[in-house]
Every structure is written in C-alpha cells, then in structure tokens.
Design a protein around this motif. Structure first.
Motif, PDB file in Angstrom:
ATOM      1  N   ALA A 173      14.608   1.125   7.358  1.00  0.00           N
ATOM      2  CA  ALA A 173      13.475   1.624   6.569  1.00  0.00           C
ATOM      3  C   ALA A 173      12.430   0.516   6.407  1.00  0.00           C
ATOM      4  O   ALA A 173      11.220   0.774   6.488  1.00  0.00           O
ATOM      5  CB  ALA A 173      13.948   2.112   5.199  1.00  0.00           C
ATOM      6  N   GLY A 174      12.911  -0.702   6.191  1.00  0.00           N
ATOM      7  CA  GLY A 174      11.992  -1.827   6.068  1.00  0.00           C
ATOM      8  C   GLY A 174      11.261  -2.128   7.363  1.00  0.00           C
ATOM      9  O   GLY A 174      10.075  -2.479   7.363  1.00  0.00           O
ATOM     10  N   LYS A 175      11.973  -1.980   8.489  1.00  0.00           N
ATOM     11  CA  LYS A 175      11.347  -2.223   9.794  1.00  0.00           C
ATOM     12  C   LYS A 175      10.216  -1.219  10.018  1.00  0.00           C
ATOM     13  O   LYS A 175       9.122  -1.594  10.486  1.00  0.00           O
ATOM     14  CB  LYS A 175      12.388  -2.101  10.903  1.00  0.00           C
ATOM     15  N   ILE A 176      10.453   0.033   9.673  1.00  0.00           N
ATOM     16  CA  ILE A 176       9.397   1.040   9.798  1.00  0.00           C
ATOM     17  C   ILE A 176       8.220   0.689   8.891  1.00  0.00           C
ATOM     18  O   ILE A 176       7.048   0.747   9.295  1.00  0.00           O
ATOM     19  CB  ILE A 176       9.948   2.435   9.470  1.00  0.00           C
ATOM     20  N   GLY A 177       8.528   0.301   7.655  1.00  0.00           N
ATOM     21  CA  GLY A 177       7.478  -0.087   6.718  1.00  0.00           C
ATOM     22  C   GLY A 177       6.690  -1.290   7.197  1.00  0.00           C
ATOM     23  O   GLY A 177       5.465  -1.352   7.029  1.00  0.00           O
ATOM     24  N   LEU A 178       7.385  -2.241   7.812  1.00  0.00           N
ATOM     25  CA  LEU A 178       6.704  -3.420   8.354  1.00  0.00           C
ATOM     26  C   LEU A 178       5.728  -3.011   9.448  1.00  0.00           C
ATOM     27  O   LEU A 178       4.596  -3.510   9.503  1.00  0.00           O
ATOM     28  CB  LEU A 178       7.736  -4.407   8.900  1.00  0.00           C
ATOM     29  N   GLY A 179       6.157  -2.106  10.313  1.00  0.00           N
ATOM     30  CA  GLY A 179       5.259  -1.630  11.363  1.00  0.00           C
ATOM     31  C   GLY A 179       4.021  -0.968  10.791  1.00  0.00           C
ATOM     32  O   GLY A 179       2.904  -1.176  11.282  1.00  0.00           O
ATOM     33  N   VAL A 180       4.195  -0.181   9.740  1.00  0.00           N
ATOM     34  CA  VAL A 180       3.052   0.479   9.087  1.00  0.00           C
ATOM     35  C   VAL A 180       2.127  -0.562   8.471  1.00  0.00           C
ATOM     36  O   VAL A 180       0.895  -0.453   8.547  1.00  0.00           O
ATOM     37  CB  VAL A 180       3.552   1.477   8.029  1.00  0.00           C
TER      38      VAL A 180
ATOM     39  N   ASP B 211       5.508   4.906   1.170  1.00  0.00           N
ATOM     40  CA  ASP B 211       5.916   6.255   1.581  1.00  0.00           C
ATOM     41  C   ASP B 211       6.787   6.214   2.843  1.00  0.00           C
ATOM     42  O   ASP B 211       7.753   6.982   2.965  1.00  0.00           O
ATOM     43  CB  ASP B 211       4.684   7.122   1.842  1.00  0.00           C
ATOM     44  N   ALA B 212       6.437   5.326   3.781  1.00  0.00           N
ATOM     45  CA  ALA B 212       7.212   5.240   5.020  1.00  0.00           C
ATOM     46  C   ALA B 212       8.638   4.762   4.755  1.00  0.00           C
ATOM     47  O   ALA B 212       9.601   5.286   5.328  1.00  0.00           O
ATOM     48  CB  ALA B 212       6.517   4.295   5.998  1.00  0.00           C
TER      49      ALA B 212
ATOM     50  N   PRO C 189       0.833  -1.202   0.000  1.00  0.00           N
ATOM     51  CA  PRO C 189       0.000   0.000   0.000  1.00  0.00           C
ATOM     52  C   PRO C 189       0.871   1.257   0.000  1.00  0.00           C
ATOM     53  O   PRO C 189       2.033   1.226   0.392  1.00  0.00           O
ATOM     54  CB  PRO C 189      -0.801  -0.124   1.293  1.00  0.00           C
ATOM     55  N   ARG C 190       0.267   2.358  -0.429  1.00  0.00           N
ATOM     56  CA  ARG C 190       1.009   3.611  -0.545  1.00  0.00           C
ATOM     57  C   ARG C 190       1.630   4.028   0.777  1.00  0.00           C
ATOM     58  O   ARG C 190       2.763   4.522   0.818  1.00  0.00           O
ATOM     59  CB  ARG C 190       0.066   4.711  -1.055  1.00  0.00           C
ATOM     60  N   ARG C 191       0.921   3.831   1.890  1.00  0.00           N
ATOM     61  CA  ARG C 191       1.450   4.286   3.176  1.00  0.00           C
ATOM     62  C   ARG C 191       2.721   3.535   3.563  1.00  0.00           C
ATOM     63  O   ARG C 191       3.600   4.112   4.196  1.00  0.00           O
ATOM     64  CB  ARG C 191       0.389   4.162   4.267  1.00  0.00           C
ATOM     65  N   VAL C 192       2.820   2.265   3.188  1.00  0.00           N
ATOM     66  CA  VAL C 192       4.045   1.503   3.469  1.00  0.00           C
ATOM     67  C   VAL C 192       5.178   2.007   2.587  1.00  0.00           C
ATOM     68  O   VAL C 192       6.306   2.248   3.054  1.00  0.00           O
ATOM     69  CB  VAL C 192       3.812  -0.003   3.244  1.00  0.00           C
TER      70      VAL C 192
END
Length: 399
Positions: free
Chosen positions: A278-285, A42-43, A37-40
């Motif tokens: 960056a991937g860890k942040i995206g995973l959380g999102v 973008d994060a 998704p876009r939010r992932v």
C-alpha cells in the motif's frame, strides 16, 4: 508573459485544499515528514481495504499496474530506467544496501571520503567500517560558504579512495552540497559515488545522469509527501553489477541449483521479498504529483519561501539564523536568544505550529565546528504560504 516556473496562488490554494492537514496546522516540518495529499492517502487506504477484503497476495496481483507505476514514476523523476530503481522500506535501508555493497569490495587501509555535514546514521556506518574492517575515513573540509570544498576533494583523492559518500542536503543548516560537481570528480577518478538525497528528493530536481552518482538513496515521507515506511534506491546498471548486495533472499536472487544462485536483474537485487505494498502504491502517487507540478517549479517556490523566512526571522524576530551554502534549501535553522531549541519547538507546538530540532548528535562534525549544540529547524514546502511565514515569524517574535 507569465513565468512558467512560478507556482501561482491559485495552484497553492488547490494544493492546500487537497492536503487534509494544511488547514489544521501550520506545518514547517517538511524535512521531518511532509503532509500527505489526499490522493496519496486515498491510494494507501484503498489498497489496505483491498488487502482486507481479498487477501494480501491477491490484492498485490490485482494492483500490479499501480505497484509497477511506482518504479516508472521514480525513474521519470530521476531520469533513469525503471530497472535501476529499488523500492525500499525506508531511506536507511536503501542507503545501507548501497554502502555495505561497496564496503564488501573494500580492503583494510582503503578510504571513504565524506563531508563535514554528513548525517549521523551514515557516519556511524563509516565508524563501524573502520572498527571492523580497518577502513579509513577522510572528511573533506568545507569551503568558505560551507559547501564541500571541491578543490580539497581533488587533493584528498589518491590510490586508496574507493568511495565518495555525501549527504546532498544535510539535516541542518540549509546547505545544498554541489552534487553534480562531486559526480564529475568521482567519474574522472573512477571512484564509486553514493549520494544521500533524503532531504532533496521532492524539493529539488534530481537527475542522476547529470549528478553522475552510482547510487542515490531517498525517503518517501519527507518532501515527496509519501507514506512513512517507504523509500527508494537508485542503483545504476554498472554499479549493480559491480557491487553485489550485502544480503540476499529469494526476491534478490534465484536459487537455480543446489549450489548456485543468480542475482535478480538490475536494482531489484537490492530489494527483499516483503514489501509495504500500500505504501509503494502511495509513493508512486506522491512522485507522480511531483512530476505533475514540475520539480523545477517546486524547487523555485521552496527556495523563495525559505529565503523570505530567513530574512524575516533575523530582521523581525530577533533570532540568529545559521544556514550556510551558496545554494540553500527549504530547511531554515535558527537559535533563540533566550530559549533552547526544544523549548522553542514546544512553545510553537502549543500554538499549532510544527517544527523540529537538530542537535549535535545528528551532524556532529558540522555542529561542533560551528559551536552549535542544537537548532530549531523550520522547513517549508510548496503548499506553504507567505501568510504562514507571517504567522510563524510573529509567533517566534512573541516567545
């Protein structure tokens, strides 16, 4: 009164608008990698930009709350404490940390119990454990529906069994193994239990307290719709103390004396220093999105779409569906009467339709038992639509 577990058409429209790939391809390869998704997206991009502009260590310090959110989001999904979550570089690394931790406590002649539909990477580790350390492997037979036979599991348990390791949703066949029932048996006998949830994380509810597993491994890229290169390991508090990791570094432990070290608290001991931040942040999102929508609602929609796909493929497209189990997942597998799986995948790919294939090399015991050299694997998700099912069935029928 509306059904609160039903994802509405309006919601699906919104999910698709928020998914850049949804309007570009017909994506029935969510068991390979879900569309982000876009939010992932973008994060991940935002943190990579921050790293480029300020430096990697400095960016991590600035983004500390977002990095910590990954742990609490995963914990919220699994119903565990954030200290029981290790964020890993992929599901293989997560599973290996757990398996080889348990293996380190085993002796020659002791036994691992697994299922007929076990994934190749896991079974290869069992074979290596047998070859190097004299560990025994027992495959629990399936019942008449194709699930792991719980009565057979009970019969195979003796004083030599030290680990039950099972794939929750195998890579092929639509099957959902009875994870909670297996957990009750494991707990009753005091046997370590490792659940591979690579395909179930993101498409089903996962409550480790109900499941009763000591370890659970998963990836971020599939049904969670997170970035590639991410995964996680649940390690229960008691399991983390009982099964020390097979490898160590200065993140997993503190060198607190010339000849002494102390493990990090909780599941952090299974991690290592270098992380895809960056991937860890995206995973959380991505996990937050699951929590926002509701895992039970996702599970219901995925089951319904996959059920519709199975029925229509057999009825209208003239193919043989090979899914098993009383409860079935979002993975639908089939064979074409004239074309092999790779030819079907290639032909559909030329029409902008994504699927994958599953071969005997990925789940040998199950595939050999059923006489299946290869399968086409179509895997749906909550952002897919009935219209896409229509298009897919028509495309297969024309092959």
């Amino acid at each position: 009164m509306p059904d609160l577990l039903t994802i509405t058409d309006q919601e699906v429209d919104r999910f698709r608008r928020e998914t850049p790939g949804a309007g570009k391809v017909l994506h029935f390869n969510n068991a390979g990698a879900g569309l982000m998704p876009r939010r992932v997206l973008d994060a991940v991009k935002a943190h990579l930009d921050l790293e480029a502009e300020t430096g990697g260590y400095e960016a991590a310090a600035t983004a500390r709350p977002k990095l910590e959110r990954a742990y609490s989001a995963i914990a919220g999904y699994l119903n565990c404490d954030p200290s029981e979550v290790a964020v890993m570089e992929n599901a293989t690394a997560a599973w290996n940390q757990a398996f080889f931790a348990v293996l380190g406590t085993m002796k020659a002649g002791e036994t691992i119990l697994t299922a007929e539909a076990e994934y190749a990477s896991n079974y290869l580790s069992y074979l290596m454990a047998r070859e190097r350390y004299g560990i025994e492997i027992e495959v629990v037979p399936s019942d008449g529906d194709g699930e792991l036979d719980l009565d057979a599991l009970e019969r195979l348990i003796d004083g030599s069994v030290r680990l039950i390791a099972v794939t929750h949703i195998p890579t092929n066949g639509g099957l959902v193994n009875p994870a909670e029932e297996i957990g009750r048996i494991a707990r009753r006998h005091g046997i370590a239990y490792l659940l591979d949830a690579c395909q179930s994380a993101g498409q089903r509810e996962l409550d480790v307290r109900k499941i009763g597993c000591d370890f659970l491994s998963a990836t971020g890229r599939k049904y969670l719709r997170g970035p590639r290169g991410t995964g996680f390991l649940y390690a229960g508090k008691a399991a983390a103390e009982r099964f020390p990791p097979p490898v160590i570094d200065l993140h997993a432990a503190r060198w607190d004396g010339r000849d002494h070290y102390n493990w990090a608290e909780g599941a952090a001991r299974y991690e290592n220093w270098e992380n895809y931040e960056a991937g860890k942040i995206g995973l959380g999102v991505a996990v937050d999105l699951v929590l926002e929508i509701g895992a039970a609602r996702i599970e219901k929609r995925v089951e319904a779409l996959a059920g519709s796909l199975r029925e229509r493929l057999e009825a209208e497209a003239g193919v043989a569906v090979h899914d098993i189990g009383r409860t079935r997942s979002g993975i639908c597998t089939f064979t074409h009467p004239r074309l092999d799986a790779t030819a079907v995948k290639t032909a559909l790919g030329g029409q902008g339709i994504n699927v994958s294939t599953s071969t005997v090399y990925s789940t040998r015991i199950d595939m050999e038992k059923r006489g299946l050299p290869d399968l086409v694997r179509a895997s749906v998700h909550y952002y897919n639509t009935e219209n896409e099912v229509d298009r897919f069935v028509e495309a297969v029928a024309r092959l």
